[in-house]
Design a protein around this motif. Structure first.
Motif, PDB file in Angstrom:
ATOM      1  N   GLN A 225      98.814 -35.453  47.375  1.00 42.19           N
ATOM      2  CA  GLN A 225     100.225 -35.716  47.634  1.00 42.19           C
ATOM      3  C   GLN A 225     100.583 -37.150  47.268  1.00 42.19           C
ATOM      4  O   GLN A 225     101.659 -37.410  46.708  1.00 42.19           O
ATOM      5  CB  GLN A 225     100.532 -35.453  49.109  1.00 42.19           C
ATOM      6  CG  GLN A 225     101.993 -35.700  49.486  1.00 42.19           C
ATOM      7  CD  GLN A 225     102.255 -35.419  50.963  1.00 42.19           C
ATOM      8  OE1 GLN A 225     101.437 -34.796  51.646  1.00 42.19           O
ATOM      9  NE2 GLN A 225     103.399 -35.891  51.437  1.00 42.19           N
ATOM     10  N   ALA A 226      99.696 -38.093  47.565  1.00 43.46           N
ATOM     11  CA  ALA A 226      99.967 -39.490  47.235  1.00 43.46           C
ATOM     12  C   ALA A 226     100.047 -39.688  45.728  1.00 43.46           C
ATOM     13  O   ALA A 226     100.908 -40.431  45.233  1.00 43.46           O
ATOM     14  CB  ALA A 226      98.875 -40.372  47.833  1.00 43.46           C
ATOM     15  N   LEU A 227      99.161 -39.020  44.965  1.00 41.87           N
ATOM     16  CA  LEU A 227      99.210 -39.140  43.504  1.00 41.87           C
ATOM     17  C   LEU A 227     100.470 -38.492  42.936  1.00 41.87           C
ATOM     18  O   LEU A 227     101.065 -39.000  41.969  1.00 41.87           O
ATOM     19  CB  LEU A 227      97.958 -38.507  42.892  1.00 41.87           C
ATOM     20  CG  LEU A 227      96.641 -39.261  43.144  1.00 41.87           C
ATOM     21  CD1 LEU A 227      95.464 -38.452  42.611  1.00 41.87           C
ATOM     22  CD2 LEU A 227      96.680 -40.639  42.485  1.00 41.87           C
ATOM     23  N   ALA A 228     100.889 -37.355  43.527  1.00 42.84           N
ATOM     24  CA  ALA A 228     102.127 -36.714  43.075  1.00 42.84           C
ATOM     25  C   ALA A 228     103.323 -37.630  43.318  1.00 42.84           C
ATOM     26  O   ALA A 228     104.222 -37.758  42.470  1.00 42.84           O
ATOM     27  CB  ALA A 228     102.311 -35.379  43.790  1.00 42.84           C
ATOM     28  N   THR A 229     103.344 -38.291  44.481  1.00 47.70           N
ATOM     29  CA  THR A 229     104.419 -39.237  44.782  1.00 47.70           C
ATOM     30  C   THR A 229     104.395 -40.408  43.808  1.00 47.70           C
ATOM     31  O   THR A 229     105.443 -40.863  43.319  1.00 47.70           O
ATOM     32  CB  THR A 229     104.285 -39.746  46.229  1.00 47.70           C
ATOM     33  OG1 THR A 229     104.309 -38.633  47.123  1.00 47.70           O
ATOM     34  CG2 THR A 229     105.399 -40.713  46.570  1.00 47.70           C
ATOM     35  N   LEU A 230     103.202 -40.896  43.502  1.00 43.41           N
ATOM     36  CA  LEU A 230     103.072 -41.996  42.559  1.00 43.41           C
ATOM     37  C   LEU A 230     103.558 -41.585  41.174  1.00 43.41           C
ATOM     38  O   LEU A 230     104.270 -42.356  40.506  1.00 43.41           O
ATOM     39  CB  LEU A 230     101.609 -42.443  42.489  1.00 43.41           C
ATOM     40  CG  LEU A 230     101.276 -43.528  41.460  1.00 43.41           C
ATOM     41  CD1 LEU A 230     101.988 -44.828  41.791  1.00 43.41           C
ATOM     42  CD2 LEU A 230      99.767 -43.738  41.380  1.00 43.41           C
ATOM     43  N   ALA A 231     103.209 -40.374  40.723  1.00 42.55           N
ATOM     44  CA  ALA A 231     103.645 -39.907  39.404  1.00 42.55           C
ATOM     45  C   ALA A 231     105.162 -39.820  39.334  1.00 42.55           C
ATOM     46  O   ALA A 231     105.778 -40.217  38.334  1.00 42.55           O
ATOM     47  CB  ALA A 231     103.007 -38.554  39.101  1.00 42.55           C
ATOM     48  N   ALA A 232     105.778 -39.302  40.406  1.00 40.72           N
ATOM     49  CA  ALA A 232     107.238 -39.204  40.413  1.00 40.72           C
ATOM     50  C   ALA A 232     107.885 -40.585  40.402  1.00 40.72           C
ATOM     51  O   ALA A 232     108.908 -40.801  39.730  1.00 40.72           O
ATOM     52  CB  ALA A 232     107.680 -38.410  41.637  1.00 40.72           C
ATOM     53  N   ARG A 233     107.324 -41.522  41.105  1.00 43.04           N
ATOM     54  CA  ARG A 233     107.905 -42.851  41.189  1.00 43.04           C
ATOM     55  C   ARG A 233     107.767 -43.604  39.867  1.00 43.04           C
ATOM     56  O   ARG A 233     108.630 -44.397  39.493  1.00 43.04           O
ATOM     57  CB  ARG A 233     107.232 -43.636  42.320  1.00 43.04           C
ATOM     58  CG  ARG A 233     107.861 -44.983  42.598  1.00 43.04           C
ATOM     59  CD  ARG A 233     107.358 -45.611  43.887  1.00 43.04           C
ATOM     60  NE  ARG A 233     105.921 -45.821  43.865  1.00 43.04           N
ATOM     61  CZ  ARG A 233     105.064 -45.188  44.658  1.00 43.04           C
ATOM     62  NH1 ARG A 233     105.494 -44.293  45.525  1.00 43.04           N
ATOM     63  NH2 ARG A 233     103.780 -45.440  44.589  1.00 43.04           N
TER      64      ARG A 233
END
Length: 430
Positions: free
Chosen positions: A278-286
């Motif tokens: 989830q943290a990597l998905a958030t980072l990718a979106a940001r």
């Protein structure tokens, strides 16, 4: 010229490290010597009274015996300083010499005095006094003997020599042991200080990596966005406002990171139970902005990773994407998280300009080994104001027993692969 042994004094006994232990040992030995002296003195006085009860010397003998006993008992009751002990020893020896000259049977009272002298005086002075006492004992024994007896001539000096030799040997041996103990204690303190310094240095390096991968990267992105907004402010106000809003969002996230760093140095995206995926998905979106699209994909079972491994991989992704944005000119990037039974791997791929590698098809980078071609890694060139990048990633993975691989070629983008084992060997190095 002073002799090295002049200042040699008995070191503390092994039990002297406890409070009051040395004082108890000294009192016990002083009591033993005082008791032995008084018993020998009483025996000699009784013998003199029985054999010379009508002698005109009897009052002097009794008086000196009383003085000797009182001085010895008073010294035991109130030990005082070493100087006071030497004064009492001088008084006792003087009285003993007089009484031996009057009555040779008091000669063997010198045995406790020999040990007292060895304890209180420097070695050379004590040996001189012991020699004088032994000589007087020999003369007294010869006066008491009916005829010549070799034992009277040899026994007192032999006893005195044995007592002195054993005492000096034990004293020097104890002193050497004490010096060894002092050296060990000093070495232990130096090692502890060295470990503290190394721990402090390691913690400072870790903090610098954490700050670089969180706050510094965010500030760099904000700087680029604000510069773009400034350039487009007059020609494209809407795009400039978009850049400002994005910069404000990054600033808010950086504030959260800063607070998290102050609290427990864990990445904010992993806070409150959020997993690494989830943290990597958030980072990718940001990070998907300004012409760069970042996608995230997870493979394998949804494994709960150790906090340190998850934090290291998230920081790796942040640092790698920062390098992609600033150096590669890529339009797309992909984060791929692969979880196996005993290994977790993170791939960061981009379609940027790439860079040459020593071998066709890429190279495996063994955690910071120098480039065989002698060319520094273009993504890890030191910057005097930044100085991290891939070296920080390598150091973080090394602490967890991980490996780093970089594959790239000119015009074909680059792939960075970070791998961390999930076995006990992945525990951080001390």
């Amino acid at each position: 010229m002073r002799h090295p042994d002049d200042d040699l004094q008995p070191p503390p006994s092994p039990g002297a490290f406890a409070p009051g232990a040395q004082t108890r040992d000294d009192r016990w030995l002083s009591a033993l010597l005082t008791t032995a002296f008084v018993v020998l003195l009483a025996g000699a006085l009784l013998r003199y009274v029985l054999k010379h009860g009508d002698s005109e010397r009897l009052p002097w003998i009794v008086g000196l015996s009383v003085v000797l006993a009182v001085v010895q008992v008073a010294g035991q009751a109130r030990p005082g300083s070493r100087r006071a002990g030497r004064v009492r020893l001088a008084v006792v020896v003087a009285c003993w010499v007089v009484i031996v000259l009057l009555a040779p049977s008091f000669a063997w009272c010198a045995v406790p005095l020999i040990h007292t002298a060895l304890r209180l005086l420097p070695t050379r002075s004590a040996v001189a006094l012991v020699t004088a006492l032994a000589t007087l004992v020999v003369l007294a024994e010869l006066r008491l003997a009916d005829g010549f007896d070799p034992n009277h001539l040899l026994l007192p000096p032999v006893v005195a020599a044995l007592a002195t030799g054993v005492f000096v040997y034990l004293t020097r041996e104890a002193t050497r042991r004490q010096h060894l103990i002092d050296d060990l204690v000093r070495t232990r303190r130096e090692l502890a200080a060295t470990e503290r310094r190394e721990g402090t240095l390691a913690e400072r390096q870790r903090l610098s990596r954490e700050i670089h991968d969180s706050l510094a990267q965010g500030l760099s992105s904000q700087n680029m966005l604000l510069q773009a907004a400034d350039r487009q402010w007059d020609t494209d106000p809407e795009a400039a406002r978009t850049h400002l809003r994005t910069a404000a969002s990054i600033a808010a996230h950086g504030l959260t990171e800063a607070r998290r760093l102050v609290h427990d140095l864990a990445p904010a995206d992993l806070a409150e139970g959020a997993g690494l995926a989830q943290a990597l998905a958030t980072l990718a979106a940001r990070e998907s902005r300004d012409g760069l699209t970042v996608r995230f994909h997870a493979e394998g079972p949804d494994t709960h990773l150790p906090d340190q491994a998850a934090s290291a991989l998230l920081r790796t992704a942040q640092g790698a994407l920062a390098n992609v944005r600033e150096h590669s000119g890529a339009r797309t990037a992909a984060l791929t998280l692969t979880c196996l039974d005993d290994t977790v791997a993170l791939d960061v791929a981009d379609d940027g300009r790439g860079f040459p590698t020593p071998e066709p098809g890429g190279t495996r980078d063994p955690l910071g080994a120098p480039d065989p071609l002698g060319e520094p890694d273009p993504l890890s060139r030191p910057d005097p104001l930044r100085g991290h990048g891939l070296p920080a990633i390598r150091a973080r993975l090394r602490q967890l027993g991980g490996t780093l691989a970089i594959e790239s070629a000119p015009g074909e983008g680059a792939v960075l692969t970070a791998t961390i084992p999930l076995s006990p060997a992945s525990e951080p190095a001390p």
